[in-house]
Design a protein around this motif. Structure first.
Motif, mmCIF file in Angstrom:
data_model
loop_
_atom_site.group_PDB
_atom_site.id
_atom_site.type_symbol
_atom_site.label_atom_id
_atom_site.label_comp_id
_atom_site.label_asym_id
_atom_site.label_seq_id
_atom_site.Cartn_x
_atom_site.Cartn_y
_atom_site.Cartn_z
ATOM 1 N N LEU A 277 52.482 42.283 45.484
ATOM 2 C CA LEU A 277 50.938 42.716 44.951
ATOM 3 C C LEU A 277 50.895 41.803 43.379
ATOM 4 C CD1 LEU A 277 48.469 44.520 45.336
ATOM 5 C CD2 LEU A 277 49.510 46.161 43.729
ATOM 6 N N LEU A 278 52.027 41.268 42.727
ATOM 7 C CA LEU A 278 51.841 40.431 41.461
ATOM 8 C C LEU A 278 51.461 39.069 41.972
ATOM 9 C CD1 LEU A 278 54.873 41.713 39.414
ATOM 10 C CD2 LEU A 278 52.550 41.544 38.572
ATOM 11 N N GLN A 279 52.035 38.608 43.029
ATOM 12 C CA GLN A 279 51.742 37.196 43.536
ATOM 13 C C GLN A 279 50.314 37.237 44.110
ATOM 14 O OE1 GLN A 279 53.486 34.433 43.572
ATOM 15 N NE2 GLN A 279 55.287 35.425 42.707
ATOM 16 N N TRP A 280 49.867 38.140 44.687
ATOM 17 C CA TRP A 280 48.526 38.170 45.213
ATOM 18 C C TRP A 280 47.499 38.092 43.880
ATOM 19 C CZ3 TRP A 280 45.112 36.785 48.083
ATOM 20 C CH2 TRP A 280 43.996 37.341 48.588
ATOM 21 N N ALA A 281 47.931 38.860 42.944
ATOM 22 C CA ALA A 281 46.999 38.833 41.701
ATOM 23 C C ALA A 281 47.050 37.396 40.978
ATOM 24 C CB ALA A 281 47.532 39.757 40.525
ATOM 25 N N MET A 282 48.126 36.784 40.959
ATOM 26 C CA MET A 282 48.159 35.053 40.555
ATOM 27 C C MET A 282 47.426 34.371 41.191
ATOM 28 S SD MET A 282 52.224 35.239 38.652
ATOM 29 C CE MET A 282 52.761 35.809 40.335
ATOM 30 N N ILE A 283 47.643 34.577 42.685
ATOM 31 C CA ILE A 283 46.827 33.883 43.627
ATOM 32 C C ILE A 283 45.337 34.087 43.414
ATOM 33 C CG2 ILE A 283 46.411 33.335 46.064
ATOM 34 C CD1 ILE A 283 49.295 34.025 46.631
ATOM 35 N N ARG A 284 44.775 35.072 43.215
ATOM 36 C CA ARG A 284 43.418 35.648 43.074
ATOM 37 C C ARG A 284 43.086 34.761 41.864
ATOM 38 N NH1 ARG A 284 42.794 41.611 42.890
ATOM 39 N NH2 ARG A 284 40.627 41.087 42.601
ATOM 40 N N TRP A 285 43.655 34.676 40.765
ATOM 41 C CA TRP A 285 43.493 33.899 39.523
ATOM 42 C C TRP A 285 43.084 32.354 39.633
ATOM 43 C CZ3 TRP A 285 47.136 32.454 34.915
ATOM 44 C CH2 TRP A 285 46.348 32.197 33.686
ATOM 45 N N ALA A 286 44.144 31.851 40.596
ATOM 46 C CA ALA A 286 43.947 30.388 41.124
ATOM 47 C C ALA A 286 42.563 30.361 41.501
ATOM 48 C CB ALA A 286 44.963 30.158 41.884
ATOM 49 N N ILE A 287 42.221 31.222 42.669
ATOM 50 C CA ILE A 287 41.173 31.041 43.389
ATOM 51 C C ILE A 287 39.797 31.060 42.392
ATOM 52 C CG2 ILE A 287 39.520 32.281 45.101
ATOM 53 C CD1 ILE A 287 42.262 33.080 46.475
ATOM 54 N N TYR B 178 51.344 42.980 55.143
ATOM 55 C CA TYR B 178 51.660 44.411 55.103
ATOM 56 C C TYR B 178 52.166 44.880 53.887
ATOM 57 C CZ TYR B 178 54.567 48.333 56.479
ATOM 58 O OH TYR B 178 54.929 49.847 56.609
ATOM 59 N N ASN B 179 53.041 44.004 53.247
ATOM 60 C CA ASN B 179 53.910 44.533 52.056
ATOM 61 C C ASN B 179 52.815 44.653 50.693
ATOM 62 O OD1 ASN B 179 56.585 44.940 53.188
ATOM 63 N ND2 ASN B 179 57.005 42.610 52.728
ATOM 64 N N ILE B 180 51.840 43.844 50.690
ATOM 65 C CA ILE B 180 50.850 43.851 49.734
ATOM 66 C C ILE B 180 50.078 45.239 49.928
ATOM 67 C CG2 ILE B 180 48.261 43.145 49.022
ATOM 68 C CD1 ILE B 180 49.695 40.331 49.763
ATOM 69 N N ARG B 181 49.693 45.721 51.305
ATOM 70 C CA ARG B 181 49.298 46.952 51.397
ATOM 71 C C ARG B 181 50.052 48.220 51.162
ATOM 72 N NH1 ARG B 181 47.400 44.002 56.012
ATOM 73 N NH2 ARG B 181 48.958 45.198 57.422
ATOM 74 N N VAL B 182 51.124 47.702 51.200
ATOM 75 C CA VAL B 182 52.270 49.051 50.916
ATOM 76 C C VAL B 182 52.283 49.157 49.649
ATOM 77 C CG1 VAL B 182 54.848 49.544 50.643
ATOM 78 C CG2 VAL B 182 53.865 48.576 52.924
ATOM 79 N N ALA B 183 52.158 48.304 48.629
ATOM 80 C CA ALA B 183 52.138 48.225 47.466
ATOM 81 C C ALA B 183 51.013 49.197 46.869
ATOM 82 C CB ALA B 183 52.288 47.026 46.630
ATOM 83 N N ILE B 184 49.600 48.822 47.449
ATOM 84 C CA ILE B 184 48.561 49.452 47.118
ATOM 85 C C ILE B 184 48.423 50.726 47.525
ATOM 86 C CG2 ILE B 184 45.903 49.339 47.749
ATOM 87 C CD1 ILE B 184 46.387 46.456 48.078
ATOM 88 N N LYS B 185 48.940 51.173 48.821
ATOM 89 C CA LYS B 185 48.989 52.468 49.475
ATOM 90 C C LYS B 185 50.149 53.427 48.484
ATOM 91 C CE LYS B 185 50.260 54.997 53.705
ATOM 92 N NZ LYS B 185 50.883 54.827 55.131
ATOM 93 N N ASN B 186 51.057 52.905 47.944
ATOM 94 C CA ASN B 186 51.830 53.489 47.042
ATOM 95 C C ASN B 186 51.114 53.653 45.487
ATOM 96 O OD1 ASN B 186 54.549 54.701 48.073
ATOM 97 N ND2 ASN B 186 54.287 52.420 49.216
ATOM 98 N N ASN B 187 50.072 53.104 45.259
ATOM 99 C CA ASN B 187 49.070 53.332 44.106
ATOM 100 C C ASN B 187 50.076 52.467 42.890
ATOM 101 O OD1 ASN B 187 47.325 55.234 44.865
ATOM 102 N ND2 ASN B 187 48.805 56.773 44.547
ATOM 103 N N VAL B 188 50.610 51.402 43.465
ATOM 104 C CA VAL B 188 51.063 50.325 42.276
ATOM 105 C C VAL B 188 49.931 49.955 42.171
ATOM 106 C CG1 VAL B 188 52.301 48.235 42.145
ATOM 107 C CG2 VAL B 188 53.287 50.119 43.630
ATOM 108 N N THR B 189 49.838 49.436 40.575
ATOM 109 C CA THR B 189 48.612 48.741 40.116
ATOM 110 C C THR B 189 49.181 47.597 39.281
ATOM 111 O OG1 THR B 189 48.582 49.945 38.122
ATOM 112 C CG2 THR B 189 47.138 50.691 39.794
ATOM 113 N N VAL B 190 48.178 46.365 39.219
ATOM 114 C CA VAL B 190 48.765 45.321 38.615
ATOM 115 C C VAL B 190 47.363 45.077 37.582
ATOM 116 C CG1 VAL B 190 48.780 42.790 38.651
ATOM 117 C CG2 VAL B 190 49.932 44.428 40.529
ATOM 118 N N GLU B 191 47.925 44.825 36.454
ATOM 119 C CA GLU B 191 47.012 44.456 35.356
ATOM 120 C C GLU B 191 47.451 43.303 34.641
ATOM 121 O OE1 GLU B 191 48.377 47.625 31.752
ATOM 122 O OE2 GLU B 191 47.714 48.494 33.879
ATOM 123 N N ILE B 192 46.319 42.836 33.398
ATOM 124 C CA ILE B 192 47.009 41.710 33.032
ATOM 125 C C ILE B 192 47.486 42.249 31.469
ATOM 126 C CG2 ILE B 192 46.178 39.814 31.321
ATOM 127 C CD1 ILE B 192 43.781 39.681 33.389
ATOM 128 N N GLY B 193 48.705 42.053 31.075
ATOM 129 C CA GLY B 193 49.419 42.723 29.835
ATOM 130 C C GLY B 193 48.940 41.836 29.010
#
Length: 356
Positions: free
Chosen positions: A265-275, A167-182
């Protein structure tokens, strides 16, 4: 005693990356991050001449004293139940300690506390277990969360999370939070937010130079992730990929906009990198071993627990004391020094945090 030279770095790194006990802190690249230390890597070979075990050692002189400390972070890398290999590596370390006048060899292996046979093997080799408490008193975290992502799709991993975390990951996406590789240029902002986080959560942070050195030394093995909200960086993380694992190493979040859940959302981005990298493990790193809800660190435990990883307790720190007088003199001095550093840090950075 075989010490890895420039001619064999590629061979060593290939061994390390392929080994199930391989760890980024045992790599040549990590030695370049730890600029205050000298790195020495010892290896043992099998009958066919292939590397079968190793110890990457960090060696640092004790200020004002004639001794050095020898530290093997998350090593050894070998079949940890091969007594002959363990004994050989330790014998080589003892020999090297004479060269560097080391008063101790400290290790904190990537081995679960339930492995009684390994603990007994260390004790038979002269190591003593150091009691470091249940929070973050040791050099490396003794308690971590690890998520097994081996062979899983993103959807399968997401389904493992607790419903509130999804739910909290979806909250971030709904609020237009974006994660990018800096990029390297974003480290300055990450560091500023890290200072803010350190003052809020009462921990001492690394310097900007340290993060820049890490970023440069680790290259493709290191990623800076940044979370943006309304065009502004409000949180960031540093992750490291090595072999079959990705580690969440550092995280920082602004006091502002925490309600839009950028950390999830940051954790999800890092987990996706592992996958993406076909890893076996995503490592959330440290949590407290004191799971009482009154513990100020319980919130960190609750956050990481929401991703439904395995709560792992490592065997902790073991010391092989090579000079009793030096060991006890330095140990006492370090306790005073750490307390002083934390006090100075708070005073130095209080005004910076207030101005944010």
């Amino acid at each position: 005693m075989e010490r890895i030279t420039a001619d064999h770095i590629e061979e060593y790194e290939a061994f390390l990356a392929a080994h199930p006990k391989g760890h980024f802190m045992q790599s040549v690249k990590w030695g370049k991050v730890k600029t205050a230390w000298r790195q020495e890597i010892l290896v043992r070979r099998d009958a066919e001449g292939r590397i079968a075990g190793s110890l990457a050692l960090l060696i640092r002189k004790v200020p004002g004293m004639p001794w050095t400390m020898m530290y093997c972070p998350r090593g050894p890398v070998c079949d940890i139940h091969d007594r002959e290999m363990l004994a050989g590596l330790v014998a080589d370390a003892r020999e090297l300690a004479k060269v560097h006048h080391s008063y101790e060899l400290k290790i904190d292996p990537d081995v679960a506390v339930t492995d009684a046979a390994f603990v007994e093997a260390l004790r038979s080799l002269g190591f003593t277990q150091k009691q470091t408490g249940k929070n973050f008193e040791g050099i490396q975290p003794k308690f971590v969360f690890r998520l097994n992502v081996e062979g899983k799709t993103e959807d399968e991993v997401m389904a493992l999370f607790h419903s509130k975390t999804r739910y909290n990951i979806r909250v971030a996406i709904k609020n237009n939070v974006t994660v990018e590789i800096g990029g390297r240029e974003d480290l300055k902002k990450f560091y500023e937010i890290m200072l803010e986080t350190g003052m809020r959560d009462n921990f001492v942070t690394r310097s900007l130079t340290y993060f820049e050195t890490m970023y440069d030394a680790l290259g493709e093995n290191c990623r800076l992730y940044v979370a943006r909200y309304e065009g502004e960086i409000i949180a960031g993380t540093l992750a490291i990929w090595y072999g079959d694992k990705v580690w969440y190493l550092y995280g920082a979040s602004s006091n502002a906009h925490r309600n839009v859940m950028p950390n999830y959302l940051l954790q999800w981005a890092m987990i996706r990198w592992a996958i993406e990298k076909g890893c076996r493990i995503y490592d959330f790193r440290g949590v407290s071993g004191d799971l009482d809800e009154s513990n100020p660190l319980y919130g960190l435990y609750r956050f990481k627990k929401g991703f439904n990883g395995d709560f792992v307790e490592f065997v902790g720190e073991f010391d092989l004391i090579l000079n009793n007088f030096a060991y006890f003199a330095v140990e006492k001095g370090q306790k005073v020094y750490k307390k002083m550093i934390k006090t100075v840090y708070k005073i130095k950075n209080r005004d910076k945090a207030v101005r944010k």
